[in-house]
Each structure stands twice: as structure tokens, then as C-alpha cells.
Design a protein around this motif. Structure first.
Motif, short mmCIF file in Angstrom:
data_model
loop_
_atom_site.label_atom_id
_atom_site.label_comp_id
_atom_site.label_asym_id
_atom_site.label_seq_id
_atom_site.Cartn_x
_atom_site.Cartn_y
_atom_site.Cartn_z
N ALA A 276 22.98 16.18 125.11
CA ALA A 276 22.07 15.79 124.20
C ALA A 276 22.53 15.11 122.51
N LEU A 277 23.98 15.97 121.89
CA LEU A 277 23.89 15.62 120.74
C LEU A 277 24.42 14.42 120.50
N PRO A 278 25.83 14.26 121.88
CA PRO A 278 26.24 13.06 121.58
C PRO A 278 25.28 12.09 121.67
N VAL A 279 23.68 11.85 122.88
CA VAL A 279 23.19 10.76 122.28
C VAL A 279 23.10 10.70 121.42
N PHE A 280 22.15 11.12 120.60
CA PHE A 280 21.98 11.13 118.89
C PHE A 280 22.42 10.93 118.16
N ALA A 281 23.93 10.99 118.69
CA ALA A 281 24.77 10.62 117.72
C ALA A 281 25.18 9.01 118.25
N PHE A 282 25.06 8.56 118.83
CA PHE A 282 25.16 7.34 119.82
C PHE A 282 24.32 6.99 118.74
N ALA A 283 23.06 6.39 119.02
CA ALA A 283 21.86 5.48 118.87
C ALA A 283 21.56 6.01 116.81
N GLY A 284 22.83 6.93 116.13
CA GLY A 284 22.40 6.38 114.70
C GLY A 284 21.73 7.53 114.06
N GLN A 285 21.20 8.91 115.45
CA GLN A 285 20.17 9.73 114.68
C GLN A 285 20.61 11.14 114.63
N VAL A 286 21.50 10.98 113.82
CA VAL A 286 22.16 12.29 113.27
C VAL A 286 22.69 11.99 111.77
N ALA A 287 21.90 12.62 110.99
CA ALA A 287 22.39 12.64 109.11
C ALA A 287 23.56 13.30 109.15
N TRP A 288 25.04 14.05 109.26
CA TRP A 288 26.11 14.21 108.97
C TRP A 288 26.10 15.42 108.28
N THR A 289 26.05 15.38 106.90
CA THR A 289 26.29 15.84 105.98
C THR A 289 24.96 17.17 105.92
N PRO A 290 23.53 16.36 105.80
CA PRO A 290 22.61 17.70 106.03
C PRO A 290 23.16 18.43 106.98
N ALA A 291 23.66 17.73 108.25
CA ALA A 291 23.69 18.77 109.79
C ALA A 291 24.83 20.26 109.64
N PHE A 292 25.59 19.42 108.35
CA PHE A 292 26.74 21.03 108.87
C PHE A 292 26.56 21.84 107.96
N VAL A 293 25.85 21.65 106.66
CA VAL A 293 25.30 22.17 105.95
C VAL A 293 24.32 22.98 106.78
N LEU A 294 23.02 22.65 106.96
CA LEU A 294 22.81 23.21 108.20
C LEU A 294 23.05 24.47 109.02
N ALA A 295 24.13 24.26 109.68
CA ALA A 295 25.01 24.53 110.52
C ALA A 295 25.34 25.99 110.27
#
Length: 270
Positions: free
Chosen positions: A208-227
Motif C-alpha cells: 500500500a505505501l508505494p501506491v500512496f508514494a507514487f501518487a504523491g500522497q506521503v508527507a515524508w518529514t512528518p511521516a518519519f517523525v511520527l514513525a
């Protein structure tokens, strides 16, 4: 004090802000991640804590739905490793249920990326409202598994496909139907059910993650902070349930389905 902190360079959240101070925003997102990790390790519904904060930071709802997948992937990798290290797993069941749940998630994530926010927001409200009704009417449906573990049947695979479709489309709350499937339907105790749940969510998030990433629907900086927060919370959640057993998990599930039901009702009408 805050002025002194502001003088120290820290990674910002991609220009996003909720509290007006980068340190406070960072602490809030990390804290939400820790709480979400604990909640997801013990029961489910952690995304109901994290996604509103992402949206509050200015992340569009559809992008928040994709951004949360980074934390979900790393959180469940942590859970799988921690459960395996302590000998709590059901690898055969995980391998049998992975194909239908991954197929459903791939389709669900693709469908989610086809919707813009004008359609996604009201649809999200409808889904949350339906979940709230289900959880409020009978919150103990996850707590009374059959006396013996059951082998998967054709209906089990159909249910796994449906859960994967939902989880791929909308991550929030997917832990509840998975626990219902693994514990209520197949009879696994809640600790083992959580271990299988973690492995299945990890498996479908890899697609699922690559599908959202390919669609440009991942905000990477807050994503890794949250992770970073969710990984710490996941480790704590595993440790607590291994120490206290299924009784603690049962209590936690009951509390979380009630809390999640209230939060979903509020979100649906907000």
C-alpha cells in the motif's frame, strides 16, 4: 526557554505547523506516535490519534491517509520482531492469510489515491460513522473467542480480502476487524492474535505505501517523525502485554473500541 530552543536548528515538519513552534510541533507528533504505537500494539485505533494531528499540521486528509503508512510499516516491523523474539507468533496462519489481505489492500490503496479531498473527506465521515455504530452497539465482539483455535475456511479468506480492502483504502481502525477475524472468528487468544495482526498489516503495507508514494500522497518529514514515536510505542505495547497477558489486552481492547467509537462519531459530524 522557547526562545532558546528556537535558536537550536532542528528538522522542521516540511513547513507545517500546528502549535506555532517547531519544538512543540515535533514533541506533539512524537508523543502522538508513541501513543498510537501502544494503542495499535495492544488493540487498534491508533491512527485516530495520529491522523487528526497530521491534518491539524496542514496535511490534506488524503495525504494524511498515505503519510500514516510509513509509521504503520515501521511500527509493525517492530511488533513482528518483538513478538518473534519472545516466541509469540503463528507463522502458518500469517502466510495463509497474507495473499488475500495483500490483494485487497492493493486494490483499496489504489482506490483511495483516485479520490480527491472533496470526495475523500465526506466518504471518510461516512465510514467513521458506520464504525462508530458497530463499536458502540456491541463493543465486546472481540473479547469472546471460541474455546478452540479454528482452521481458516473459505469464508475466512473472503473476510481477509475485505479487511485488506478496507485497510488499503483507509488505515484507521483496521485493527478492530482484524482482531474480530483472528480472535472472534478463528479463536486465537488476543496476544497471539495481535502478533498475527502485526505481521498481516506489515505485509499489506509493503504494497500500500508505494501506491500512496507514487501518487504523491506521503508527507515524508512528518511521516518519519511520527514513525519514530510509533516504533517506541509498539515496543512498549508488546512488553506490557507479554508481561500481563491476554487480560490486559482484553481490557485495552474494550476501552479502545469505546474511545474509538466516540472519536469516530465526533469526526463524522465535525
Amino acid at each position: 526557554m522557547l526562545a532558546a530552543l528556537d535558536a537550536i536548528p532542528i528538522p522542521n515538519l516540511g513547513g507545517l505547523s500546528l502549535l506555532g513552534n517547531p519544538w512543540l510541533d515535533l514533541a506533539l507528533l512524537l508523543g502522538a506516535g508513541v501513543m498510537a504505537g501502544i494503542v495499535n500494539a495492544m488493540a487498534g485505533g491508533g491512527s485516530f490519534l495520529a491522523i487528526p494531528i497530521l491534518i491539524g499540521l496542514g496535511v490534506p486528509p488524503s495525504t494524511a491517509n498515505g503519510t500514516i503508512r510509513v509509521a504503520i510499516l515501521l511500527q509493525n516491523a517492530t511488533l513482528v520482531g518483538a513478538f518473534h523474539k519472545n516466541g509469540v507468533h503463528a507463522h502458518k496462519l500469517s502466510l495463509r492469510l497474507a495473499p488475500p489481505i495483500m490483494a485487497g489492500a492493493l486494490l483499496g490503496s489504489w482506490l483511495a489515491t483516485r479520490l480527491d479531498d472533496e470526495l475523500f473527506r465526506p466518504l471518510l465521515g461516512i465510514i467513521l460513522l458506520l464504525w462508530a455504530v458497530i463499536l458502540v452497539i456491541k463493543p465486546d465482539r472481540f473479547l469472546h473467542p471460541p474455546d478452540q483455535e479454528r482452521s481458516p475456511k473459505p469464508m475466512t479468506y473472503a473476510l481477509a480480502l475485505a479487511v485488506g480492502l478496507y485497510g488499503g483504502f483507509l488505515q484507521s481502525g483496521v485493527g478492530f476487524p482484524l482482531l474480530a477475524l483472528l480472535s472472534g472468528h478463528l479463536g486465537y487468544d488476543l496476544v497471539r492474535a495481535n502478533s498475527v495482526k502485526a505481521s498481516l498489516i506489515f505485509a499489506y503495507t509493503c504494497l500500500a505505501l508505494p501506491v500512496f508514494a507514487f501518487a504523491g500522497q506521503v508527507a515524508w518529514t512528518p511521516a518519519f517523525v511520527l514513525a519514530a514515536g510509533t516504533m517506541g510505542g509498539a515496543w512498549l505495547g508488546v512488553r506490557w502485554q507479554l508481561e500481563k497477558g491476554a487480560s490486559l489486552v482484553r481490557w485495552f481492547v474494550l476501552v479502545m473500541v469505546t474511545v474509538a467509537g466516540v472519536l469516530m462519531l465526533y469526526s463524522a459530524f465535525a
